[in-house]
Design an enzyme around this catalytic site. Structure first.
Site, PDB file in Angstrom:
ATOM      1  N   GLY A   8       0.845  -1.339  -0.023  1.00  0.00           N
ATOM      2  CA  GLY A   8      -0.052  -0.036  -0.044  1.00  0.00           C
ATOM      3  C   GLY A   8       0.711   1.258   0.055  1.00  0.00           C
ATOM      4  O   GLY A   8       0.614   1.998   0.862  1.00  0.00           O
TER       5      GLY A   8
ATOM      6  N   SER B 236      -0.174   5.860  -1.514  1.00  0.00           N
ATOM      7  CA  SER B 236      -0.868   6.886  -0.864  1.00  0.00           C
ATOM      8  C   SER B 236      -0.265   7.087   0.423  1.00  0.00           C
ATOM      9  O   SER B 236       0.075   6.270   1.149  1.00  0.00           O
ATOM     10  CB  SER B 236      -2.576   6.641  -1.128  1.00  0.00           C
ATOM     11  OG  SER B 236      -3.201   7.450  -0.464  1.00  0.00           O
TER      12      SER B 236
ATOM     13  N   LYS C 170      -1.946   4.823 -10.120  1.00  0.00           N
ATOM     14  CA  LYS C 170      -1.409   5.535  -8.918  1.00  0.00           C
ATOM     15  C   LYS C 170       0.018   5.193  -8.887  1.00  0.00           C
ATOM     16  O   LYS C 170       0.969   6.032  -8.471  1.00  0.00           O
ATOM     17  CB  LYS C 170      -2.281   5.352  -7.630  1.00  0.00           C
ATOM     18  CG  LYS C 170      -3.585   6.001  -7.695  1.00  0.00           C
ATOM     19  CD  LYS C 170      -3.759   6.132  -6.175  1.00  0.00           C
ATOM     20  CE  LYS C 170      -5.302   6.060  -5.924  1.00  0.00           C
ATOM     21  NZ  LYS C 170      -5.756   5.512  -4.248  1.00  0.00           N
TER      22      LYS C 170
ATOM     23  N   ASP D 273      -3.007  -7.236  -4.962  1.00  0.00           N
ATOM     24  CA  ASP D 273      -4.018  -6.742  -3.918  1.00  0.00           C
ATOM     25  C   ASP D 273      -3.563  -7.902  -2.956  1.00  0.00           C
ATOM     26  O   ASP D 273      -3.476  -9.133  -2.878  1.00  0.00           O
ATOM     27  CB  ASP D 273      -5.332  -7.393  -4.480  1.00  0.00           C
ATOM     28  CG  ASP D 273      -6.536  -7.191  -3.719  1.00  0.00           C
ATOM     29  OD1 ASP D 273      -6.351  -7.188  -2.485  1.00  0.00           O
ATOM     30  OD2 ASP D 273      -7.868  -7.289  -3.937  1.00  0.00           O
TER      31      ASP D 273
ATOM     32  N   SER E  21      -0.285  -0.503  12.646  1.00  0.00           N
ATOM     33  CA  SER E  21      -1.463  -0.759  13.569  1.00  0.00           C
ATOM     34  C   SER E  21      -2.137   0.557  13.757  1.00  0.00           C
ATOM     35  O   SER E  21      -2.050   1.384  12.882  1.00  0.00           O
ATOM     36  CB  SER E  21      -0.998  -1.488  14.780  1.00  0.00           C
ATOM     37  OG  SER E  21      -2.418  -1.998  15.565  1.00  0.00           O
TER      38      SER E  21
ATOM     39  N   TYR F  87     -12.437  -2.900  11.557  1.00  0.00           N
ATOM     40  CA  TYR F  87     -11.002  -2.391  11.645  1.00  0.00           C
ATOM     41  C   TYR F  87     -10.265  -2.459  12.941  1.00  0.00           C
ATOM     42  O   TYR F  87      -9.017  -3.072  12.902  1.00  0.00           O
ATOM     43  CB  TYR F  87     -11.225  -0.786  11.487  1.00  0.00           C
ATOM     44  CG  TYR F  87      -9.989  -0.076  11.122  1.00  0.00           C
ATOM     45  CD1 TYR F  87      -9.235  -0.004  10.256  1.00  0.00           C
ATOM     46  CD2 TYR F  87      -9.510   0.718  12.384  1.00  0.00           C
ATOM     47  CE1 TYR F  87      -7.877   0.486   9.896  1.00  0.00           C
ATOM     48  CE2 TYR F  87      -8.277   1.668  12.232  1.00  0.00           C
ATOM     49  CZ  TYR F  87      -7.607   1.277  10.985  1.00  0.00           C
ATOM     50  OH  TYR F  87      -6.148   2.103  10.763  1.00  0.00           O
TER      51      TYR F  87
ATOM     52  N   LYS G 240      -6.839  -4.925  13.319  1.00  0.00           N
ATOM     53  CA  LYS G 240      -5.455  -4.182  14.068  1.00  0.00           C
ATOM     54  C   LYS G 240      -5.420  -4.958  15.377  1.00  0.00           C
ATOM     55  O   LYS G 240      -4.154  -5.390  15.887  1.00  0.00           O
ATOM     56  CB  LYS G 240      -5.660  -2.825  14.320  1.00  0.00           C
ATOM     57  CG  LYS G 240      -5.738  -1.827  13.177  1.00  0.00           C
ATOM     58  CD  LYS G 240      -4.659  -2.191  12.294  1.00  0.00           C
ATOM     59  CE  LYS G 240      -4.813  -1.063  11.126  1.00  0.00           C
ATOM     60  NZ  LYS G 240      -3.841  -1.197  10.013  1.00  0.00           N
TER      61      LYS G 240
HETATM   62  N1  LIG Z   1      -4.572   7.787   8.331  1.00  0.00           N
HETATM   63  C1  LIG Z   1      -4.925   7.258   9.788  1.00  0.00           C
HETATM   64  O1  LIG Z   1      -5.258   8.354  10.407  1.00  0.00           O
HETATM   65  C2  LIG Z   1      -4.187   6.159  10.238  1.00  0.00           C
HETATM   66  C3  LIG Z   1      -4.177   6.025  11.617  1.00  0.00           C
HETATM   67  C4  LIG Z   1      -3.792   4.841  12.223  1.00  0.00           C
HETATM   68  C5  LIG Z   1      -3.403   3.685  11.309  1.00  0.00           C
HETATM   69  N2  LIG Z   1      -3.243   3.954   9.856  1.00  0.00           N
HETATM   70  C6  LIG Z   1      -3.165   2.677   9.212  1.00  0.00           C
HETATM   71  O2  LIG Z   1      -1.996   3.295   8.397  1.00  0.00           O
HETATM   72  C7  LIG Z   1      -2.099   2.425   6.860  1.00  0.00           C
HETATM   73  C8  LIG Z   1      -1.858   3.293   6.027  1.00  0.00           C
HETATM   74  O3  LIG Z   1      -3.069   4.029   5.691  1.00  0.00           O
HETATM   75  P1  LIG Z   1      -3.206   5.499   5.077  1.00  0.00           P
HETATM   76  O4  LIG Z   1      -4.117   6.267   6.310  1.00  0.00           O
HETATM   77  O5  LIG Z   1      -2.103   5.961   4.428  1.00  0.00           O
HETATM   78  O6  LIG Z   1      -4.419   5.225   3.924  1.00  0.00           O
HETATM   79  P2  LIG Z   1      -4.350   5.372   2.589  1.00  0.00           P
HETATM   80  O7  LIG Z   1      -4.009   6.917   2.202  1.00  0.00           O
HETATM   81  O8  LIG Z   1      -5.771   5.167   2.041  1.00  0.00           O
HETATM   82  O9  LIG Z   1      -3.527   4.466   1.548  1.00  0.00           O
HETATM   83  C9  LIG Z   1      -3.746   3.039   1.718  1.00  0.00           C
HETATM   84  C10 LIG Z   1      -2.752   2.692   0.801  1.00  0.00           C
HETATM   85  O10 LIG Z   1      -3.106   0.980   0.820  1.00  0.00           O
HETATM   86  C11 LIG Z   1      -3.446   0.666  -0.532  1.00  0.00           C
HETATM   87  N3  LIG Z   1      -4.431  -0.643  -0.526  1.00  0.00           N
HETATM   88  C12 LIG Z   1      -5.520  -0.847   0.054  1.00  0.00           C
HETATM   89  N4  LIG Z   1      -5.970  -1.874  -0.096  1.00  0.00           N
HETATM   90  C13 LIG Z   1      -5.158  -2.617  -0.798  1.00  0.00           C
HETATM   91  C14 LIG Z   1      -5.035  -3.910  -1.164  1.00  0.00           C
HETATM   92  N5  LIG Z   1      -6.207  -4.914  -1.002  1.00  0.00           N
HETATM   93  N6  LIG Z   1      -3.905  -4.323  -1.668  1.00  0.00           N
HETATM   94  C15 LIG Z   1      -2.825  -3.642  -1.988  1.00  0.00           C
HETATM   95  N7  LIG Z   1      -2.731  -2.493  -1.252  1.00  0.00           N
HETATM   96  C16 LIG Z   1      -4.008  -1.764  -0.786  1.00  0.00           C
HETATM   97  C17 LIG Z   1      -3.827   1.760  -1.194  1.00  0.00           C
HETATM   98  O11 LIG Z   1      -3.724   1.633  -2.576  1.00  0.00           O
HETATM   99  P3  LIG Z   1      -4.911   1.044  -3.571  1.00  0.00           P
HETATM  100  O12 LIG Z   1      -6.171   1.280  -3.199  1.00  0.00           O
HETATM  101  O13 LIG Z   1      -4.522   1.515  -5.223  1.00  0.00           O
HETATM  102  O14 LIG Z   1      -4.700  -0.385  -3.505  1.00  0.00           O
HETATM  103  C18 LIG Z   1      -3.108   2.832  -0.662  1.00  0.00           C
HETATM  104  O15 LIG Z   1      -1.712   2.930  -1.468  1.00  0.00           O
HETATM  105  C19 LIG Z   1      -3.265   1.464   7.286  1.00  0.00           C
HETATM  106  O16 LIG Z   1      -2.852   0.259   7.913  1.00  0.00           O
HETATM  107  C20 LIG Z   1      -4.020   2.347   8.314  1.00  0.00           C
HETATM  108  O17 LIG Z   1      -5.030   1.171   8.974  1.00  0.00           O
HETATM  109  C21 LIG Z   1      -3.782   5.237   9.306  1.00  0.00           C
END
Ligand SMILES: NC(=O)c1ccc[n+]([C@@H]2O[C@H](COP(=O)([O-])OP(=O)(O)OC[C@H]3O[C@@H](n4cnc5c(N)ncnc54)[C@H](OP(=O)(O)O)[C@@H]3O)[C@@H](O)[C@H]2O)c1
Length: 279
Positions: free
Chosen positions: A23, A26, A52, A71, A148, A162, A166
């Protein structure tokens, strides 16, 4: 938000390290890839959207970035990603299980297929990727990381899958850490607070559609870059786990001693969100 800088010893750690990030196209994953490459690491990323990935390759314009469409909910695609990355760069030093999606719906109302999809990506995606990367990580005495959340310490309402994913991720990583105790491999997880990204736009509603808007003011949150720098420092220091924000640390601490109070605080916090499913 204060600027966090990488220190010299951390820069040295990353020179020529091979880092796999699921992932990576983004948000936090993108920032991790960008910052690691700035420290001379070589980075392989996967995501589902080829557009992307190609846009990112064009933007960063470096041989130190390898992109692969996969995926993570599909075991064979995780294997293919790991194999292609090893063929491209030779080995793996760090695997960062970052790919994730969220959801927002009450358990009473949500389609169970939504719960399964979140688990398939957040939990099983980490299992499949780590399993494939493990032989190379053991050889390099490297690091396995899970991204996480505070939702991995405290169940969050309207986010049952979710939180489940985690909690499960942390349980998996803790057990694996103990299995690998004498191998020189470090296993760790990090728990960001709310971080500006796309995750709330792609969060699934009760029928599995992306909710397409965020209930939070994303520009007031920690930036993905600041979050990535904290994670990269923690990896270089071979930490066990990191809770990134004061709010997160307070929640986890309070929850140990006053779980019923924290239940109420969490309920009231999430009830106040715009369009909260909590009645
Ligand atoms: N942002 C927050 O507030 C926050 C807080 C705590 C933890 N986190 C954790 O941080 C991590 C990253 O999240 P983010 O906030 O950066 O989200 P994001 O901006 O939505 O990025 C998610 C990334 O994961 C990829 N992805 C999603 N489903 C996938 C799949 N089935 N196979 C391969 N790639 C996949 C997406 O690309 P595609 O859609 O093109 O596949 C994208 O590159 C996650 O594990 C999230 O739970 C985030």
């Amino acid at each position: 938000m204060p600027k966090v800088k990488l220190i010299i010893s951390v820069q040295r750690f990353y020179t020529n390290k091979i880092i796999l990030i699921t992932g990576g196209s983004s948000g936090i994953g993108f920032a991790l890839a960008q910052k690691a490459i700035e420290q001379n690491a070589k980075v392989a990323i996967c995501a589902r959207s080829q557009d992307k990935l190609l846009a990112m390759k064009k933007q960063l314009a470096t041989d130190h970035l390898f992109i692969f469409q996969a995926d993570v909910s599909q075991e064979d695609q995780c294997q293919a990603f790991v194999e292609a990355s090893i063929e491209h760069f030779g080995q793996i030093d760090v695997v960062i299980n970052n790919a994730g999606i969220s959801m927002r719906a009450l358990f009473q109302e949500v389609d169970t297929a939504v719960l399964k999809q979140v688990m398939d990506i957040n939990y099983w995606g980490s299992i499949f990727t780590t399993k494939s990367a493990l032989p190379s990580i053991i050889q390099s005495k490297g690091t396995i990381v899970g991204i996480s959340s505070i939702a991995g310490y405290k169940g969050l309402p309207a986010r049952v899958a979710y939180s489940s994913s985690k909690f499960a991720l942390q349980g998996f990583l803790e057990a694996l850490r103990i299995e690998l105790l004498h191998t020189g491999v470090n296993v760790m997880w990090v728990s960001p607070g709310f971080t500006a990204s796309n995750i709330r736009n792609t969060a699934l509603d009760q029928s599995g559609k992306a909710q397409s808007e965020t209930p939070l003011k994303e520009d007031k949150l920690m930036s993905a870059e600041a979050c990535a720098i904290i994670i990269l420092k923690a990896i270089a220091k071979r930490k066990r786990s990191v809770i990134m924000t004061f709010q997160g640390k307070l929640t986890v601490w309070l929850n140990k001693f006053f779980p019923s109070l924290v239940d109420k605080l969490v309920y009231n916090h999430f009830k106040k969100e715009p369009d909260s499913p909590l009645k």
